[in-house]
Design an enzyme around this catalytic site. Structure first.
Site, mmCIF file in Angstrom:
data_model
loop_
_atom_site.group_PDB
_atom_site.id
_atom_site.type_symbol
_atom_site.label_atom_id
_atom_site.label_comp_id
_atom_site.label_asym_id
_atom_site.label_seq_id
_atom_site.Cartn_x
_atom_site.Cartn_y
_atom_site.Cartn_z
ATOM 1 N N LYS A 1 1.926 -14.767 -11.470
ATOM 2 C CA LYS A 1 0.494 -14.269 -11.786
ATOM 3 C C LYS A 1 -0.814 -14.753 -12.045
ATOM 4 O O LYS A 1 -1.536 -14.979 -11.312
ATOM 5 C CB LYS A 1 0.634 -12.682 -11.912
ATOM 6 C CG LYS A 1 2.042 -11.432 -11.925
ATOM 7 C CD LYS A 1 0.996 -11.472 -10.537
ATOM 8 C CE LYS A 1 2.098 -10.294 -10.014
ATOM 9 N NZ LYS A 1 1.379 -9.625 -8.620
ATOM 10 N N ALA B 1 4.729 -16.377 -13.714
ATOM 11 C CA ALA B 1 4.339 -17.803 -13.384
ATOM 12 C C ALA B 1 3.755 -17.142 -11.980
ATOM 13 O O ALA B 1 2.994 -17.938 -11.481
ATOM 14 C CB ALA B 1 5.691 -19.126 -12.582
ATOM 15 N N ALA C 1 0.939 -0.887 -0.129
ATOM 16 C CA ALA C 1 0.481 0.093 0.201
ATOM 17 C C ALA C 1 0.741 1.645 0.238
ATOM 18 O O ALA C 1 -0.207 2.570 -0.245
ATOM 19 C CB ALA C 1 -0.916 -0.320 1.895
ATOM 20 N N SER C 2 2.346 1.033 -0.172
ATOM 21 C CA SER C 2 2.742 2.225 0.290
ATOM 22 C C SER C 2 3.504 2.939 -1.334
ATOM 23 O O SER C 2 4.423 4.247 -1.486
ATOM 24 C CB SER C 2 4.280 1.790 0.786
ATOM 25 O OG SER C 2 5.183 1.124 0.677
ATOM 26 N N ARG C 3 2.765 2.508 -2.458
ATOM 27 C CA ARG C 3 3.125 3.526 -3.397
ATOM 28 C C ARG C 3 2.399 2.177 -4.899
ATOM 29 O O ARG C 3 1.782 1.378 -4.489
ATOM 30 C CB ARG C 3 4.475 3.034 -3.358
ATOM 31 C CG ARG C 3 4.831 1.885 -4.207
ATOM 32 C CD ARG C 3 6.398 1.439 -4.494
ATOM 33 N NE ARG C 3 6.998 0.258 -4.702
ATOM 34 C CZ ARG C 3 8.099 -0.351 -4.750
ATOM 35 N NH1 ARG C 3 9.237 0.524 -5.503
ATOM 36 N NH2 ARG C 3 8.650 -1.602 -5.441
ATOM 37 N N TYR D 1 8.125 -13.965 -12.579
ATOM 38 C CA TYR D 1 7.288 -12.591 -12.002
ATOM 39 C C TYR D 1 5.395 -13.482 -12.747
ATOM 40 O O TYR D 1 4.936 -12.873 -12.174
ATOM 41 C CB TYR D 1 7.248 -12.130 -12.760
ATOM 42 C CG TYR D 1 6.095 -10.690 -13.244
ATOM 43 C CD1 TYR D 1 5.866 -9.805 -11.471
ATOM 44 C CD2 TYR D 1 5.455 -9.764 -13.897
ATOM 45 C CE1 TYR D 1 5.048 -9.462 -11.291
ATOM 46 C CE2 TYR D 1 4.549 -9.013 -13.903
ATOM 47 C CZ TYR D 1 4.264 -8.710 -12.277
ATOM 48 O OH TYR D 1 3.087 -7.816 -12.025
#
Length: 249
Positions: free
Chosen positions: A161, A159, A15-17, A157
């Site tokens: 997702k 794999a 949640a920081s970006r 990445y």
């Protein structure tokens, strides 16, 4: 099922970006209390917290590495001690470490799988039992078009997702009878810290592949997630929704 009699509290990882921050703000604007989690302290995380708390007072930001099972267990133990029931979960924490598979190190494979896929599993598993007892829950997993279509240089990445999308469909089957809906959202080419370093020619080349002829913004994803967590989507579960502006891969 709706949550009209339950106070809505949303937990948003990453949640920081970027997408995670936009989603946290969107859910806060919808009237939810938001608890954002991120891996390390940062000035940007503090700024996001102030923005969220302004919209939805009482919202929080917490440090938690979602790949660390003990840290996730401790986080949820704290919720239980405070009698805080998380009704809404958005799994957005994720990293990339791109390279061709012939050059991909064990560490590059392991780190991406641990953060993106195992981290999603850790948080979702901790969320499920309290949500089942409450008889209500909404989960949105942020995947990617890389998990739907694949992408050269992103075996690790892609794999993770694709695995998130498959897990989404499975959890929707498992949890529907408990009043919990689970969907995933697959963004395309997103405006991010990574694209900020691209040249104008690189950006133009990517935009030419997008039917809507612009880069996707985090807010484009956040709007869809806001819908999925509303009562208007109360009969929607087990779906992967691609939001990529009509990207032609």
């Amino acid at each position: 099922m709706t949550a009209k009699n339950l106070p809505r509290t949303a937990l948003v990882s990453g949640a920081s970006r970027g997408i995670g921050a936009a989603i946290a703000l969107r859910l806060a604007a919808a009237g939810m209390r938001v608890i954002g989690i991120h891996r390390a302290p940062s000035e940007r995380a503090d700024q996001i917290h102030k923005s969220i708390d302004t919209v939805s007072p009482g919202s929080l930001m917490r440090i938690c590495d979602t790949a660390d099972r003990s840290a996730v267990a401790e986080l949820f133990a704290g919720f239980a001690a405070d009698k805080c029931v998380i009704t809404d979960l958005v799994n957005c924490a994720g990293i990339t470490d791109d390279r061709a598979i012939a050059l991909m190190s064990d560490d590059a494979w392991d780190r991406v799988l641990e953060t993106n896929l195992t981290g999603t599993f850790n948080v979702t598993r901790a969320f499920v039992m309290p949500a089942m007892r409450a008889g209500f829950g909404v989960v949105t997993n942020i995947s990617s078009v890389a998990g739907v279509y694949g992408n050269a240089g992103q075996a690790n990445y892609s794999a993770t997702k694709g695995g998130i999308d498959a897990m989404t469909r499975t959890l929707a089957k498992e949890l529907g009878r408990s009043g919990i809906r689970v969907n995933s959202v697959a963004p395309g080419f997103i405006e991010s810290d990574m694209t900020a370093s691209f040249t104008q020619d690189q950006i133009k080349a990517m935009v030419r592949k997008v039917s809507l002829r612009r880069i996707e913004r985090p807010e484009d994803v956040a709007g869809l997630v806001g819908f999925l967590h509303s009562d208007d989507a109360s009969y929607l579960t087990g779906q992967t929704i691609v939001v990529d502006g009509g990207t032609q891969l």
